[in-house]
Design a protein around this motif. Sequence first.
Motif: not given
Length: 237
Positions: A71-83, A89-95, A97-106
């Motif tokens: 439902a969020h723009e530029r997010v593609d999600a996939h269920l990988l396994s259940e237990y 889950f795998e979320f394909l995201v862009s910059i 994303c807050p975690a990605v942005a922090l990594a880009e900032l160093g």
Amino acid sequence: MSDRRQEGEPPPVREIEFTFDECAYPFVAVSERIDCRVDLAEILPRGDGEYAEFFTVTGGDPSQVVSLAEAHERVDAHLLSEYENGALFEFLVSIDCPAVALAELGALPQIVHGNSGTGHIVAEVPPQHETGAVIDSFLERFPAAALAAKRTKDALTTPFSQIAFHQELRSRLTERQHEVLETAFEAGYYEWPRECSGEAVAAELGITSPTFSQHIHAAERKLLTMVFERTRETHRH
């Protein structure tokens, strides 16, 4: 912690923590909508400004996660396994994303989780980066975030990669314990239904059943200790 350091000691590392109380981000929104806990396990670059984020979801209904995340723009999600009581889950995201942005900032994100509608990110800022500049840039891009804490550490946290995991496991297990654990696993001792009995594994190793039980239980305790030590460290934040 005192800022006085001995000559030759490396400079301190700053640890910064942010909170999010709105659902503009998938890991927060999912945790609120299905009343669960969402934890980031790994971030991997995929090229062209895209990243793969692997999240574990504990509690709630995993079947709702993909639709809520997408439902969020530029997010593609996939269920990988259940237990039991969870899923990966795998979320394909862009910059964006807050975690990605922090990594880009160093900064180096160490803990990212959402729990019942509240998000937390803990990251470490290496000495070569100016902590204040990282914080200011991050908050400018993500005004919904709030700086919750700023701490000092002696050193960066070593990533718990697969290689590091095997090295740590090797350091904790005796050679015999490692051999017994590996042989049991390869023989199907941990499959369900079990493909090989403990007696059969013991016979293959040329040891008695009581000796097998002693080694396998000791190895299992050490392995579980490693797993839950990491889990407790993650859940402190």
